[in-house]
Design a protein around this motif. Structure first.
Motif, mmCIF file in Angstrom:
data_model
loop_
_atom_site.group_PDB
_atom_site.id
_atom_site.type_symbol
_atom_site.label_atom_id
_atom_site.label_comp_id
_atom_site.label_asym_id
_atom_site.label_seq_id
_atom_site.Cartn_x
_atom_site.Cartn_y
_atom_site.Cartn_z
ATOM 1 N N PHE A 1 6.364 3.713 16.692
ATOM 2 C CA PHE A 1 5.273 2.757 16.517
ATOM 3 C C PHE A 1 3.917 3.452 16.655
ATOM 4 O O PHE A 1 2.976 3.142 15.916
ATOM 5 C CB PHE A 1 5.403 1.628 17.538
ATOM 6 C CG PHE A 1 6.569 0.713 17.294
ATOM 7 C CD1 PHE A 1 6.455 -0.364 16.430
ATOM 8 C CD2 PHE A 1 7.786 0.932 17.922
ATOM 9 C CE1 PHE A 1 7.521 -1.214 16.199
ATOM 10 C CE2 PHE A 1 8.860 0.090 17.696
ATOM 11 C CZ PHE A 1 8.737 -0.980 16.837
ATOM 12 N N LEU A 2 3.829 4.380 17.614
ATOM 13 C CA LEU A 2 2.577 5.131 17.773
ATOM 14 C C LEU A 2 2.284 5.970 16.532
ATOM 15 O O LEU A 2 1.129 6.092 16.114
ATOM 16 C CB LEU A 2 2.651 6.026 19.018
ATOM 17 C CG LEU A 2 2.610 5.315 20.367
ATOM 18 C CD1 LEU A 2 2.832 6.316 21.500
ATOM 19 C CD2 LEU A 2 1.278 4.601 20.570
ATOM 20 N N TYR A 3 3.327 6.534 15.946
ATOM 21 C CA TYR A 3 3.132 7.319 14.720
ATOM 22 C C TYR A 3 2.587 6.419 13.616
ATOM 23 O O TYR A 3 1.647 6.799 12.886
ATOM 24 C CB TYR A 3 4.457 7.941 14.289
ATOM 25 C CG TYR A 3 4.315 8.839 13.073
ATOM 26 C CD1 TYR A 3 4.023 10.194 13.220
ATOM 27 C CD2 TYR A 3 4.461 8.323 11.784
ATOM 28 C CE1 TYR A 3 3.883 11.017 12.110
ATOM 29 C CE2 TYR A 3 4.320 9.139 10.677
ATOM 30 C CZ TYR A 3 4.033 10.478 10.835
ATOM 31 O OH TYR A 3 3.881 11.290 9.748
ATOM 32 N N ARG A 4 3.159 5.225 13.499
ATOM 33 C CA ARG A 4 2.669 4.267 12.495
ATOM 34 C C ARG A 4 1.204 3.917 12.749
ATOM 35 O O ARG A 4 0.399 3.867 11.807
ATOM 36 C CB ARG A 4 3.500 2.981 12.542
ATOM 37 C CG ARG A 4 4.848 3.044 11.887
ATOM 38 C CD ARG A 4 5.564 1.711 11.988
ATOM 39 N NE ARG A 4 4.813 0.648 11.336
ATOM 40 C CZ ARG A 4 5.126 -0.649 11.443
ATOM 41 N NH1 ARG A 4 6.168 -1.026 12.192
ATOM 42 N NH2 ARG A 4 4.410 -1.563 10.812
ATOM 43 N N ALA A 5 0.877 3.671 14.004
ATOM 44 C CA ALA A 5 -0.484 3.235 14.336
ATOM 45 C C ALA A 5 -1.513 4.320 14.059
ATOM 46 O O ALA A 5 -2.542 4.070 13.416
ATOM 47 C CB ALA A 5 -0.541 2.810 15.808
ATOM 48 N N PHE A 6 -1.236 5.541 14.522
ATOM 49 C CA PHE A 6 -2.241 6.605 14.437
ATOM 50 C C PHE A 6 -2.226 7.347 13.091
ATOM 51 O O PHE A 6 -3.053 8.231 12.875
ATOM 52 C CB PHE A 6 -2.072 7.579 15.593
ATOM 53 C CG PHE A 6 -2.498 7.004 16.916
ATOM 54 C CD1 PHE A 6 -3.840 6.851 17.213
ATOM 55 C CD2 PHE A 6 -1.555 6.583 17.841
ATOM 56 C CE1 PHE A 6 -4.242 6.308 18.426
ATOM 57 C CE2 PHE A 6 -1.949 6.033 19.058
ATOM 58 C CZ PHE A 6 -3.295 5.891 19.348
ATOM 59 N N HIS A 7 -1.296 6.987 12.224
ATOM 60 C CA HIS A 7 -1.285 7.543 10.872
ATOM 61 C C HIS A 7 -1.531 6.458 9.822
ATOM 62 O O HIS A 7 -1.357 6.702 8.632
ATOM 63 C CB HIS A 7 0.052 8.239 10.579
ATOM 64 C CG HIS A 7 0.238 9.526 11.325
ATOM 65 N ND1 HIS A 7 0.633 9.558 12.648
ATOM 66 C CD2 HIS A 7 0.083 10.827 10.947
ATOM 67 C CE1 HIS A 7 0.714 10.821 13.044
ATOM 68 N NE2 HIS A 7 0.377 11.606 12.040
ATOM 69 N N SER A 8 -1.968 5.304 10.283
ATOM 70 C CA SER A 8 -2.195 4.188 9.365
ATOM 71 C C SER A 8 -3.578 4.287 8.728
ATOM 72 O O SER A 8 -4.487 4.932 9.258
ATOM 73 C CB SER A 8 -2.072 2.855 10.113
ATOM 74 O OG SER A 8 -3.127 2.723 11.063
ATOM 75 N N SER A 9 -3.718 3.639 7.590
ATOM 76 C CA SER A 9 -5.029 3.571 6.939
ATOM 77 C C SER A 9 -6.012 2.792 7.809
ATOM 78 O O SER A 9 -7.219 3.062 7.786
ATOM 79 C CB SER A 9 -4.898 2.916 5.568
ATOM 80 O OG SER A 9 -4.333 1.615 5.669
ATOM 81 N N GLY A 10 -5.492 1.831 8.589
ATOM 82 C CA GLY A 10 -6.351 1.066 9.488
ATOM 83 C C GLY A 10 -6.981 1.933 10.556
ATOM 84 O O GLY A 10 -8.166 1.780 10.867
ATOM 85 N N PHE A 11 -6.200 2.872 11.109
ATOM 86 C CA PHE A 11 -6.764 3.766 12.124
ATOM 87 C C PHE A 11 -7.793 4.699 11.507
ATOM 88 O O PHE A 11 -8.836 4.970 12.109
ATOM 89 C CB PHE A 11 -5.666 4.581 12.812
ATOM 90 C CG PHE A 11 -6.204 5.525 13.857
ATOM 91 C CD1 PHE A 11 -6.585 5.052 15.094
ATOM 92 C CD2 PHE A 11 -6.352 6.872 13.581
ATOM 93 C CE1 PHE A 11 -7.105 5.913 16.064
ATOM 94 C CE2 PHE A 11 -6.862 7.740 14.534
ATOM 95 C CZ PHE A 11 -7.237 7.256 15.779
ATOM 96 N N ARG A 12 -7.513 5.192 10.313
ATOM 97 C CA ARG A 12 -8.479 6.075 9.641
ATOM 98 C C ARG A 12 -9.788 5.332 9.377
ATOM 99 O O ARG A 12 -10.878 5.893 9.581
ATOM 100 C CB ARG A 12 -7.886 6.620 8.343
ATOM 101 C CG ARG A 12 -6.778 7.652 8.556
ATOM 102 C CD ARG A 12 -6.446 8.375 7.266
ATOM 103 N NE ARG A 12 -5.739 7.500 6.329
ATOM 104 C CZ ARG A 12 -4.423 7.366 6.293
ATOM 105 N NH1 ARG A 12 -3.664 8.052 7.131
ATOM 106 N NH2 ARG A 12 -3.861 6.569 5.398
ATOM 107 N N LEU A 13 -9.682 4.095 8.919
ATOM 108 C CA LEU A 13 -10.885 3.296 8.674
ATOM 109 C C LEU A 13 -11.624 3.044 9.977
ATOM 110 O O LEU A 13 -12.859 3.146 10.039
ATOM 111 C CB LEU A 13 -10.500 1.974 8.015
ATOM 112 C CG LEU A 13 -11.647 0.987 7.734
ATOM 113 C CD1 LEU A 13 -12.694 1.630 6.825
ATOM 114 C CD2 LEU A 13 -11.094 -0.294 7.120
ATOM 115 N N SER A 14 -10.879 2.730 11.033
ATOM 116 C CA SER A 14 -11.479 2.497 12.347
ATOM 117 C C SER A 14 -12.192 3.746 12.849
ATOM 118 O O SER A 14 -13.315 3.676 13.366
ATOM 119 C CB SER A 14 -10.392 2.066 13.339
ATOM 120 O OG SER A 14 -10.888 2.008 14.659
#
Length: 267
Positions: free
Chosen positions: A9-22
């Motif tokens: 789940f952490l991998y999904r979160a920190f590699h998501s487009s949402g995290f990059r945008l944030s």
């Protein structure tokens, strides 16, 4: 309950487009504040420009600072708060529930939402602080100069005037915990909302509604936009802070419990 494994789940979160945008949004505001507030160290004032007065948590006059504290709900929720709504939409939630117990899956989602929301919220402050440290000396705050924001009656004011770095780190921690809890609340709203985008919009709308109502009524000590700012235009209300944080966790837990029962037959 089986062993908790949040690494996927952490991998999904920190590699998501949402995290990059944030991350990009937070970095832009961190740099924008420096550009807007740039001041010569020896500017002719009674006390030279200091790191503790010039970083984003040391001033309240810039547009960038105001925007950062206003957009923190989006910055915190973008990485992972839409996970339940997104997984419901794609059907991936059934894959997760077939391989793990229901309570374990949703606890892993909540922990990931908190960690990613906490990290996303504190990153702009850490980036801004470190960048400001390359421009301004870390001169110790002096109350007699009237160039530093916290009043002599403020929260942890003795720490600010004796160990200012510790004061800044404590405030960054408080901000991170608050918006980490808000990210968990946003994740729980995915049980009630089908669209992932509306999860972010609803969290921001709730935050802005509290901001607007408390500003209109003059209840500044109840406004997170105001009391989470290290400048302390109002004295930090620890009880109010705890009510907010605990309230968000409890509300999220109740929604997750009620919404998770729909998937009782799956896991």
């Amino acid at each position: 309950m089986k062993k908790i494994r949040i690494q996927p789940f952490l991998y999904r979160a920190f590699h998501s487009s949402g995290f990059r945008l944030s991350f990009v949004l937070g970095l832009f505001l961190a740099v924008f504040q420096i550009v807007q507030m740039i001041t010569p160290i020896d500017s002719g004032y009674i006390y030279p420009a200091s790191l503790y007065a010039m970083w984003v948590g040391g001033e309240w006059a810039s547009y960038a600072s105001s925007l950062l504290f206003l957009l923190l709900p989006l910055i915190a929720t973008l990485p992972f708060s839409d996970c339940v709504a997104r997984d419901k939409k794609t059907g991936y939630i059934y894959h997760l529930l077939l391989h793990q117990e229901r309570n374990t899956v949703f606890l892993e989602c909540a922990l990931t939402a908190f960690i990613s929301g906490f990290s996303a919220a504190i990153l702009p402050f850490l980036e801004n602080f470190l960048l400001c440290a390359t421009l301004y000396p870390a001169l110790p705050p002096q109350a007699s100069t009237y160039t530093f924001s916290p009043s002599l009656h403020g929260f942890l004011v003795n720490v600010f005037y004796t160990r200012p770095l510790l004061y800044c780190l404590v405030y960054i921690l408080l901000i991170g915990v608050f918006f980490g809890a808000l990210a968990v609340l946003g994740m729980s709203l995915g049980f009630l909302i089908k669209s992932p985008i509306f999860v972010h919009l609803l969290v921001f709308a709730l935050y802005f509604w509290v901001y607007y109502i408390t500003m209109q009524l003059g209840w500044y000590s109840l406004n997170p936009y105001v009391f989470l700012n290290p400048t302390q235009t109002v004295v930090f209300p620890m009880r109010v802070y705890l009510v907010y944080v605990i309230g968000m966790f409890v509300t999220a837990a109740l929604i997750i419990f009620a919404g998770g029962r729909r998937y009782e037959a799956v896991s």
